[in-house]
Design an enzyme around this catalytic site. Structure first.
Site, short mmCIF file in Angstrom:
data_model
loop_
_atom_site.label_atom_id
_atom_site.label_comp_id
_atom_site.label_asym_id
_atom_site.label_seq_id
_atom_site.Cartn_x
_atom_site.Cartn_y
_atom_site.Cartn_z
N CYS A 161 49.21 36.23 40.87
CA CYS A 161 48.54 35.51 41.97
C CYS A 161 48.05 34.15 41.49
O CYS A 161 48.14 33.16 42.23
CB CYS A 161 47.37 36.33 42.51
N ASP A 162 47.53 34.09 40.28
CA ASP A 162 47.08 32.82 39.72
C ASP A 162 48.24 31.84 39.65
O ASP A 162 48.12 30.66 40.03
CB ASP A 162 46.52 33.03 38.32
N LEU A 163 49.39 32.32 39.14
CA LEU A 163 50.54 31.44 38.98
C LEU A 163 51.10 31.00 40.32
O LEU A 163 51.50 29.85 40.50
CB LEU A 163 51.61 32.14 38.14
#
Length: 386
Positions: free
Chosen positions: A163-165
């Protein structure tokens, strides 16, 4: 490092941890002046992740190169004024506080836009600025769970923060799109990056398949289920592994013919078990020798040591060691953006900044003299140096 045209851009990055750092890394490597704006206490939390060397975390060394750091106590009136002076000459502001925090600090989009209408302001949050779920404490794995993704991969925790990426990719694309639009309209933009929505975007193929399958999907009904015979990972007799990606019929048929199992071409019910036994009948080296003259989508699963050694030998412009003043010899990964005439070079990489390393330098650029900087530091309104 980077392209001279990007040197005109100034980016103020107030974010912490991975999403903002990855997104602004793109701009820093392309040549923008990216200034990490950190608090005077802990600074970016990633500075304290282990392992560390020479007082520098691997995390900051991975995401902080070619950036500068200033440390300001934004609750202090003078430090706040210095930040707003920075805003006047900035092009982009990036932040990842919980919604509402920037307004309390007096650095929200409305306040920033009032002094710089051309600003592109990018806010990260879990579910978007107006969604109450963004007020909850959340991390990457929580949002993967809520997207349905973890129910399809066996509940495996990926070594990458997906999700961060996804959100860092969305943010970088959005910032560049907004900057291009500004060249035409003359106006800045507010960018509301939802980490959850960004990952939902990454799930688009799975979700559309769900719709095509009468709103039903499981581990066994995704594109390549666990026992898929032609798209899977098999173990050799000596414990090695081979990744088979024989998606196209021609490749699968060619393998079956050459391997002496033409009866598997039509994929009978026991094809997966037969493939397990077949691959386990030879060592990894024997399979690699057999594959040498074949045109097949099959590759050995190599460990990270071997993969990085191979990368450094074959693609030194992508992955290479660099000697830095504090952390010493650090492995750096370049941007994959191979734009003709704009590809960054790791040869020019500047080590990630220490906490507040450039505070005095940036304040002087804003017109503060040495005595004023010293007074701000004495009061704890700013932090100069590590």
């Amino acid at each position: 490092m980077g392209n001279p045209s990007f040197a005109r851009l100034r980016v103020l990055d107030l974010s912490r941890y991975l999403p903002g750092g990855y997104a602004t890394q793109v701009l820093a490597d392309l040549g923008a002046d990216v200034i990490k704006v950190e608090d005077t206490g802990l600074g970016d939390f990633c500075r304290h992740e282990h392992p560390q060397r020479g007082g520098m975390s691997y995390y900051i060394e991975a995401l902080g190169r070619n950036k500068r750091s200033v440390a300001l106590d934004l609750k202090d009136a003078d430090a706040h004024a210095a930040f707003m002076k920075l805003v006047e000459g900035a092009d982009v502001v990036v932040e990842s506080f919980r919604p509402g925090v920037t307004k309390k600090l007096g650095i929200d989009y409305a306040a920033v836009r009032a002094v710089n209408p051309r600003i592109v302001y990018c806010s990260f949050s879990g579910y978007g600025q107006d969604d109450p779920r963004s007020q909850l404490p959340l991390h990457d794995l929580n949002m993967q769970a809520q997207s349905g993704y973890l129910s399809l991969n066996g509940g495996v925790k990926a070594p990458l923060h997906l999700c961060d990426l996804a959100s860092s990719m969305v943010a970088a694309q959005s910032m560049l799109a907004a900057l291009y639009d500004r060249e035409i309209s003359g106006e800045g933009r507010f960018i509301d990056v939802s980490m959850f929505d960004s990952f939902v975007w990454w799930n688009s193929l799975i979700d559309t398949r769900w719709g095509f399958q009468d709103e039903s999907i499981s581990e066994d009904t995704i594109a390549f289920p666990e026992r898929c015979c032609f798209y899977n990972i098999y173990e050799t007799s000596d414990g090695g592994r081979l990744a088979f990606g024989l998606i196209e019929d021609k490749f699968w048929a060619s393998f079956c013919e050459d391997a002496g199992v033409p009866e598997l071409i039509d994929q009978p019910d026991d094809a997966y078990e037969r493939m397990c036994a077949l691959v386990a009948s030879r060592t990894l080296a024997e399979w690699e020798a057999w594959l040498a003259d074949k045109d097949l989508c099959i590759a050995a699963v190599i460990d990270k040591n071997a993969a990085l050694a191979q990368l450094m030998e074959r693609e030194p412009s992508m992955v290479a060691y660099r000697d830095f003043p504090r952390a010493g010899r650090v492995l750096q990964t370049n941007l994959p953006h191979a734009i003709a005439g704009m590809r960054p070079s790791l040869d020019d990489a500047v080590e990630a900044p220490a906490h507040g390393e450039h505070t005095a330098e940036v304040l002087r650029e804003l017109g503060f003299d040495a005595d004023a900087v010293d007074e701000l530091a004495r009061r704890g309104a700013v932090r100069c140096g590590s």
